[in-house]
Enzyme design. Structure first.
Site, PDB file in Angstrom:
ATOM      1  N   GLN A   1     -36.893   8.162 -36.038  1.00  0.00           N
ATOM      2  CA  GLN A   1     -37.918   8.129 -37.090  1.00  0.00           C
ATOM      3  C   GLN A   1     -38.876   6.965 -36.914  1.00  0.00           C
ATOM      4  O   GLN A   1     -39.768   6.778 -37.752  1.00  0.00           O
ATOM      5  CB  GLN A   1     -37.261   8.035 -38.473  1.00  0.00           C
ATOM      6  CG  GLN A   1     -36.315   9.169 -38.795  1.00  0.00           C
ATOM      7  CD  GLN A   1     -37.024  10.501 -38.970  1.00  0.00           C
ATOM      8  OE1 GLN A   1     -38.235  10.555 -39.200  1.00  0.00           O
ATOM      9  NE2 GLN A   1     -36.278  11.575 -38.860  1.00  0.00           N
TER      10      GLN A   1
ATOM     11  N   CYS B   1     -28.247  14.991 -42.966  1.00  0.00           N
ATOM     12  CA  CYS B   1     -27.371  14.537 -41.881  1.00  0.00           C
ATOM     13  C   CYS B   1     -27.026  13.062 -42.015  1.00  0.00           C
ATOM     14  O   CYS B   1     -26.880  12.357 -41.010  1.00  0.00           O
ATOM     15  CB  CYS B   1     -27.991  14.801 -40.503  1.00  0.00           C
ATOM     16  SG  CYS B   1     -28.131  16.536 -40.124  1.00  0.00           S
TER      17      CYS B   1
ATOM     18  N   LYS C   1     -39.803  14.573 -33.170  1.00  0.00           N
ATOM     19  CA  LYS C   1     -40.133  13.794 -34.368  1.00  0.00           C
ATOM     20  C   LYS C   1     -41.487  13.108 -34.190  1.00  0.00           C
ATOM     21  O   LYS C   1     -41.993  12.487 -35.112  1.00  0.00           O
ATOM     22  CB  LYS C   1     -39.079  12.716 -34.618  1.00  0.00           C
ATOM     23  CG  LYS C   1     -37.650  13.196 -34.575  1.00  0.00           C
ATOM     24  CD  LYS C   1     -37.201  13.775 -35.889  1.00  0.00           C
ATOM     25  CE  LYS C   1     -35.682  13.967 -35.855  1.00  0.00           C
ATOM     26  NZ  LYS C   1     -35.231  14.796 -36.960  1.00  0.00           N
TER      27      LYS C   1
ATOM     28  N   HIS D   1     -27.680   8.320 -39.359  1.00  0.00           N
ATOM     29  CA  HIS D   1     -27.703   9.772 -39.180  1.00  0.00           C
ATOM     30  C   HIS D   1     -26.405  10.139 -38.450  1.00  0.00           C
ATOM     31  O   HIS D   1     -25.885   9.345 -37.668  1.00  0.00           O
ATOM     32  CB  HIS D   1     -28.922  10.117 -38.319  1.00  0.00           C
ATOM     33  CG  HIS D   1     -29.180  11.579 -38.134  1.00  0.00           C
ATOM     34  ND1 HIS D   1     -28.453  12.358 -37.259  1.00  0.00           N
ATOM     35  CD2 HIS D   1     -30.103  12.393 -38.698  1.00  0.00           C
ATOM     36  CE1 HIS D   1     -28.933  13.599 -37.292  1.00  0.00           C
ATOM     37  NE2 HIS D   1     -29.925  13.653 -38.153  1.00  0.00           N
TER      38      HIS D   1
ATOM     39  N   ASP E   1     -31.318   3.733 -32.859  1.00  0.00           N
ATOM     40  CA  ASP E   1     -31.729   5.127 -33.050  1.00  0.00           C
ATOM     41  C   ASP E   1     -33.181   5.100 -33.514  1.00  0.00           C
ATOM     42  O   ASP E   1     -33.473   4.763 -34.653  1.00  0.00           O
ATOM     43  CB  ASP E   1     -30.816   5.782 -34.093  1.00  0.00           C
ATOM     44  CG  ASP E   1     -31.330   7.151 -34.550  1.00  0.00           C
ATOM     45  OD1 ASP E   1     -32.431   7.565 -34.131  1.00  0.00           O
ATOM     46  OD2 ASP E   1     -30.617   7.798 -35.347  1.00  0.00           O
TER      47      ASP E   1
HETATM   48  C1  LIG Z   1     -32.595   9.048 -37.821  1.00  0.00           C
HETATM   49  C2  LIG Z   1     -32.270  10.219 -36.960  1.00  0.00           C
HETATM   50  N1  LIG Z   1     -31.429  10.069 -35.939  1.00  0.00           N
HETATM   51  C3  LIG Z   1     -31.110  11.087 -35.123  1.00  0.00           C
HETATM   52  C4  LIG Z   1     -31.634  12.341 -35.292  1.00  0.00           C
HETATM   53  C5  LIG Z   1     -31.215  13.445 -34.365  1.00  0.00           C
HETATM   54  O1  LIG Z   1     -32.234  13.786 -33.536  1.00  0.00           O
HETATM   55  P1  LIG Z   1     -32.090  15.025 -32.564  1.00  0.00           P
HETATM   56  O2  LIG Z   1     -31.605  16.165 -33.393  1.00  0.00           O
HETATM   57  O3  LIG Z   1     -33.443  15.234 -32.028  1.00  0.00           O
HETATM   58  O4  LIG Z   1     -31.107  14.668 -31.514  1.00  0.00           O
HETATM   59  C6  LIG Z   1     -32.522  12.553 -36.353  1.00  0.00           C
HETATM   60  C7  LIG Z   1     -33.102  13.882 -36.599  1.00  0.00           C
HETATM   61  O5  LIG Z   1     -32.652  14.679 -37.375  1.00  0.00           O
HETATM   62  C8  LIG Z   1     -32.839  11.470 -37.198  1.00  0.00           C
HETATM   63  O6  LIG Z   1     -33.673  11.636 -38.230  1.00  0.00           O
END
Ligand SMILES: Cc1ncc(COP(=O)(O)O)c(C=O)c1O
Lengths: 417, 143
Positions: free
Chosen positions: A213, A374, A236, A133, A210
């Site tokens: 998910q 993203c 999430k 992401h 990360d």
């Molecule tokens: C795999 C992953 N990493 C990071 C993020 C970013 O999370 P946040 O926007 O809560 O910082 C997301 C969410 O969109 C995600 O799905």
């Protein structure tokens, strides 16, 4: 398999009872019952989370850690109980290892700026994967640009699985950190994080995971994974937006300089010099998102109450059923066919742009996501500009999958005209 | 409402767009992308003495963008360069108020007024216009 028959297979999780916990599921969209399949972007909140936030503001709203009065004591206790709850949820060795942040994005930026930046020089390397992401990609790109370090990438195959045998070669004495997404939001892939940690640790390289998910769908145990940093997003996992956390080994946190300065993170301040508070507080400058942390604790309780394994089993059934149903569509290609997947199905359909699919199914009450999720490098790898994506949570049902499939049939028919 | 967005004429332009393909002797060209939804088009123009002789587009995009690009390339042929911006402004005004009577000068582009009811999709209908303006280096006032 029909929805009816498949439903009989569903044991363990009382999905109807779960659905009653989510007020928003009563909503209608374009005069159809809401079928919310955009859970990977953000899922819905159960009553207990909404009530926990509401309760804080109604009954004991006060700032934390700085007051002797009763409300402040109660708020501080609830805030720290949230920290403890999250530590236990991740099987962290200590509450002190949980730093509250705004989410995964801020957690990664904290590690980038406070752990990696101080020791990074030109020629050093950061290793990530092709399916990250942007949250676990852009901060490293920015850091590399600034320092002259190099960003390297673990490749993946056509199923969306990492080429694990290349990890070892990609790590060298200049590698300062490995960053890997636990479960890909764009492809669904569950990455073999423990194996990657093993390879990296053998070479003395710290690993950041990360977990955005992963926490809603998997039992996460940071000690079993043997990683160094684990990033969490509250929204999430049925919690509020704007709250998340970084778990990091205490030794790292002790060694890291603070990132942001301000109140809360100090121990003693004179006009000449400041000594910093102990961990984790030295990383929590300013008034934190108190209601968010309290809501997150309620979300963890929700996951514990229903059982993450039972939830995951149910979601895996939805995933399998959806995969089966979509495979019957002419010209439909599922993007991401890893053996181990979270409840995410990304797809493209010939003659039907993702955007048009999204607009049409929305009119049948079905909320799904379209675009690059993203994760633009992952889209580029599969040579698609965008995909449509459905992603499941505990409250989704096989009937909802049927409603989505029917809406998708309509979309296909309409666009084919 | 959905039927109005995906009406026959729009679907036909989507399936078999006019003036589709790159142009070897273009005098002006620009790429327009909407990374968020995956649109990626190129608008091609052949301009002589401030008149557009020929317009084409290429690339990949959703039905709304493709239909708009297809209609717009037809519309552009034979028009003066200075007509583009006022027409785009009239087009945007149509989006804001679907009850407005059709703007004669816009021809078949009037069909796209139904996009106005789908706020998330307006950017798709604007993309070909914005890309043409960019190719001609005319500031559109839109970001
Ligand atoms: C795999 C992953 N990493 C990071 C993020 C970013 O999370 P946040 O926007 O809560 O910082 C997301 C969410 O969109 C995600 O799905």
């Amino acid at each position: 398999m029909t929805a009816e028959r498949a439903d009989k297979d569903v044991r363990g999780l009382d999905v109807e009872a779960i659905r009653r916990e989510f007020p928003i599921l009563q909503r209608r969209v374009h005069d159809k019952p809401l079928v919310y399949l955009d859970n990977a972007a953000t899922c819905q909140r159960p009553r207990q989370v909404i009530e926990a936030i509401d309760g804080y503001y109604r009954d004991y709203n006060a700032n934390v850690h700085r007051g002797v009065h009763q409300l402040s004591v109660e708020a501080s206790e609830a805030f720290e109980a949230a920290r403890a709850g999250l530590a236990r949820f991740l099987n962290a060795p200590s509450d002190r290892e949980i730093v509250f942040t705004r989410g995964v994005t801020e957690s990664v930026n904290l590690v980038a700026n406070s752990f990696v930046r101080p020791t990074l020089s030109a020629g050093d390397e950061i290793l990530i994967t092709h399916m990250e992401h942007h949250a676990n990609l852009v901060p490293w790109q920015m850091l590399c640009e600034h320092t002259g370090a190099t960003l390297k990438v673990i490749p993946m195959d056509g199923n969306g699985e990492l080429l694990l045998d290349q990890v070892s070669e990609l790590i060298n004495e200049r590698t300062k950190l490995v960053g890997v997404v636990h479960v890909s939001n764009a492809l669904g892939t569950v990455n073999p994080v423990a194996d990657i940690c093993q390879i990296a640790k053998d070479r003395g390289v710290p690993v950041l995971v990360d977990g955005a998910q992963a926490t809603p769908h998997l039992n996460v145990d940071v000690q079993a994974l043997n990683c160094d940093f684990y990033c969490v997003s509250g929204h999430k996992m049925y919690g509020p937006t704007g709250i998340g956390a970084l778990w990091a080994r205490a030794a790292h946190l002790e060694a890291m300089p603070p990132w942001q300065g301000g109140g809360e993170m100090i121990e003693h301040v004179t006009l000449d010099k400041t000594t910093f508070n102990e961990i984790p507080h030295k990383f929590e400058a300013g008034t934190p998102h108190i209601a968010g942390a309290i809501g997150l604790k309620a979300a963890i309780d929700f996951l514990d109450d229903w059982g993450i394994e039972a939830i995951a089993e149910h979601e895996q059934r939805l995933l399998a059923y959806t995969t089966e149903r979509l495979s019957a569509f002419e010209g439909l290609r599922i993007i991401g066919q890893a053996r181990a997947k979270g409840p995410v199905v990304s797809f493209v359909m010939e003659g039907a742009h993702a955007n048009d699919i999204g607009t049409i199914v929305d009119h049948f009450g079905v909320a799904l996501r379209t675009g690059h999720h993203c994760a633009m490098p992952a889209m580029q790898f599969f040579d698609v500009p965008a995909t449509a994506r459905v992603s499941f949570a505990a409250y989704n049902t096989l009937e909802e999958v049927e409603a989505f499939v029917a809406a998708l049939e309509r979309a296909q028919g309409m666009l084919k005209q | 409402m959905l039927d109005r967005l995906y009406q026959k004429v729009i679907l036909e332009h989507n399936k078999a767009p006019n003036n589709f393909g790159s142009m070897a002797d273009a005098t002006h060209s620009a790429r327009g992308t909407d990374a968020l939804c995956g649109d990626d088009i190129q608008m091609w123009l052949r301009v002589t003495e401030r008149t557009i002789e020929k317009a084409q587009f290429s690339g990949e995009a959703c039905a709304v963008t493709k239909a708009c690009a297809s209609m717009l390339t037809e519309w552009l042929e034979g028009r003066g360069v200075d007509e583009i911006l006022p027409a785009f402004e009239a087009f945007q005004a149509l989006m804001d108020d679907a009850d407005r009577p059709p703007v004669e000068a816009l021809g078949q582009l009037n069909h796209l007024r139904s996009v106005g009811a789908f706020p998330a999709r307006r950017a798709n209908a604007y993309l070909p216009w914005k890309t043409v303006l960019e190719a001609m280096q005319i500031p559109s006032g839109l970001t």
